[in-house]
Design an enzyme around this catalytic site. Structure first.
Site, PDB file in Angstrom:
ATOM      1  N   LYS A   3      11.429  -2.032 -10.915  1.00 46.47           N
ATOM      2  CA  LYS A   3      11.331  -0.570 -10.843  1.00 46.47           C
ATOM      3  C   LYS A   3      10.731  -0.164  -9.503  1.00 46.47           C
ATOM      4  O   LYS A   3      10.102  -0.994  -8.826  1.00 46.47           O
ATOM      5  CB  LYS A   3      10.471  -0.070 -11.998  1.00 46.47           C
ATOM      6  CG  LYS A   3       9.054  -0.631 -11.996  1.00 46.47           C
ATOM      7  CD  LYS A   3       8.417  -0.562 -13.368  1.00 46.47           C
ATOM      8  CE  LYS A   3       6.953  -0.963 -13.298  1.00 46.47           C
ATOM      9  NZ  LYS A   3       6.378  -1.186 -14.614  1.00 46.47           N
ATOM     10  N   TYR A  47      -6.125  14.173  15.586  1.00 46.32           N
ATOM     11  CA  TYR A  47      -6.346  15.477  14.966  1.00 46.32           C
ATOM     12  C   TYR A  47      -7.794  15.612  14.478  1.00 46.32           C
ATOM     13  O   TYR A  47      -8.374  14.654  13.970  1.00 46.32           O
ATOM     14  CB  TYR A  47      -5.441  15.639  13.741  1.00 46.32           C
ATOM     15  CG  TYR A  47      -3.977  15.822  14.053  1.00 46.32           C
ATOM     16  CD1 TYR A  47      -3.543  16.859  14.872  1.00 46.32           C
ATOM     17  CD2 TYR A  47      -3.038  14.962  13.497  1.00 46.32           C
ATOM     18  CE1 TYR A  47      -2.186  17.032  15.138  1.00 46.32           C
ATOM     19  CE2 TYR A  47      -1.681  15.136  13.752  1.00 46.32           C
ATOM     20  CZ  TYR A  47      -1.262  16.178  14.577  1.00 46.32           C
ATOM     21  OH  TYR A  47       0.071  16.330  14.831  1.00 46.32           O
TER      22      TYR A  47
END
Ligand SMILES: *Cc1c(COP(=O)(O)O)cnc(C)c1O
Length: 387
Positions: A35, A277
């Protein structure tokens, strides 16, 4: 090719499967959960390699994931671990996907759709013994098994359950899992006593494969172990850490995924210069800064800086400043041997250059589990397969 890539070591997948097999009684089959694109490794390539290494069947979370395997030519049984919606039923039947059934409504709907399609659909009855996610109550299991048996276009091909704390060595968690195993065994026996063939009986995830050999039944579903990690969490067990640690280290596994990038730029900055940033990091000396083309959109979570250290040319260096969407920066110090275009290992198996970060190390920093670290490696990161 882009500098940021995930090398998928299929030789390590094979090795892990061999190690896991040593834990089993003769005849126990493996269902490999693929999965979430095989926990980020690439479902088709992992499935093909695993089936070649003796894995019996595969498990997925959505019909679409199963269809992708079928379209790649994979004919092995594929079990759907989550519940489909009615709109997916037709496709599920057409592609011979094995759903988990949990109540009369889904049994009847599947039987009707199967008879319309002129097919007999194999189903597994999922019993909820304590996960409280999907499954029927143990006391309803016999009645539902009978209903499946009496459905003209269904076949009871398996009976299963799922453990919620099989990876924990806390005393009350051990008791909880043992109760789940006992309830499951009793339920399976009750179905058999009603004269019904249960098909394949399966329960164990990775934690249970390691710690509960009595829960192997006919088949096991270890995902994480195959990808090279134990579900053991550092400092998770307060009562018996040493036993827990020795237990989980009793199996030697090799990480399958190696997340790499390259140094694409190096510059010297002066003491007091801010990086990235928010100006959250400022150089406290003149230093060399490397820029790496990997960011949170690749799966390198912002929460990893400033604790994360990455390996370049044999040494570890800290990722500093905020991790950006596509890039991040590393402090190389005032003198450095690192060169532009050098490879950078974010995490991966040990190699000739020695130990690397593991996905578990990264998970510890981000306060999560290695499953999430691997699943989060975005699809824009190329997967490169080696054997
Ligand atoms: C994901 C999953 C597994 C595999 O779990 P691991 O911890 O990776 O071994 C097994 N069974 C079910 C139902 C699952 O959803």
């Amino acid at each position: 090719m882009r500098a940021t890539r995930a090398v998928i070591h299929l030789e390590n997948l094979k090795y892990n499967i061999e190690q896991i097999k040593k834990k089993f009684k003769a005849g126990v089959r493996i269902c490999l959960p693929v999965k979430a694109d095989a926990y980020g490794h690439g479902a088709v390539q992992i499935a093909l390699c695993a089936l070649h290494s003796g894995v019996f069947c595969l498990a997925v979370a959505s019909v679409r994931e199963a269809v992708l395997l079928r379209e790649a030519g994979i004919t092995a049984p594929v079990i759907l671990l989550s519940l489909p919606v009615p709109e997916e039923t037709e496709q599920l039947i057409r592609y011979d996907i094995i759903p988990l059934v949990i109540d009369e409504e889904c049994i009847d709907a599947l039987n009707d759709a199967s008879s319309q399609a002129g097919k007999k659909t194999a189903v597994h009855l999922k019993i909820d013994t304590g996960m409280s996610r999907i499954g029927c109550a143990p006391e309803n299991a016999v009645q539902l098994a009978k209903r499946i048996q009496n459905s003209s276009n269904l076949k009871l091909d398996g009976v299963c359950t799922h453990f919620s704390v099989s990876d924990s060595f806390e005393k009350d968690d051990r008791e909880y899992t043992k109760k789940q195993i006992a309830d499951f065994k009793n339920t399976v026996k009750a179905i058999q006593n009603a004269g019904i063939d249960t098909g394949i009986v399966h329960a164990s995830n990775s934690g249970a494969v390691l710690a509960y050999p009595e829960a192997q039944f006919d088949m096991v579903r270890p995902g994480l172990l195959c990808y090279g990690y134990t579900p053991y969490r550092k400092n998770a067990c307060k009562t018996d850490q040493n036993t827990e640690k020795s237990f989980f280290s009793s199996i030697k596994l090799r990480p399958v995924m190696e997340l790499l990038t390259k140094v694409v730029f190096i510059k010297k900055i002066a003491k007091g210069t801010a990086v990235s940033y928010g100006r959250s990091w400022t150089a406290n000396q003149d230093t060399y800064i490397a820029t790496l083309p990997i960011g949170y959109a690749d799966g390198l979570s912002r929460t990893l800086s400033p604790a994360l250290r990455v390996k370049i040319a044999g040494s570890f260096y800290p990722v500093i400043g905020k991790i950006c969407m596509d890039q991040c920066m590393v402090d190389l110090g005032s003198h450095t041997r690192v060169k532009r275009w050098d490879d950078v290992c974010i995490f991966g198996p040990e190699n000739k250059a020695g130990a690397n970060n593991s996905a578990q190390d990264i998970a510890d920093i981000a306060d999560t589990i290695p499953y999430e670290i691997m699943c989060n490696i975005n699809k824009r990161v190329d997967r490169i397969y080696t054997e």
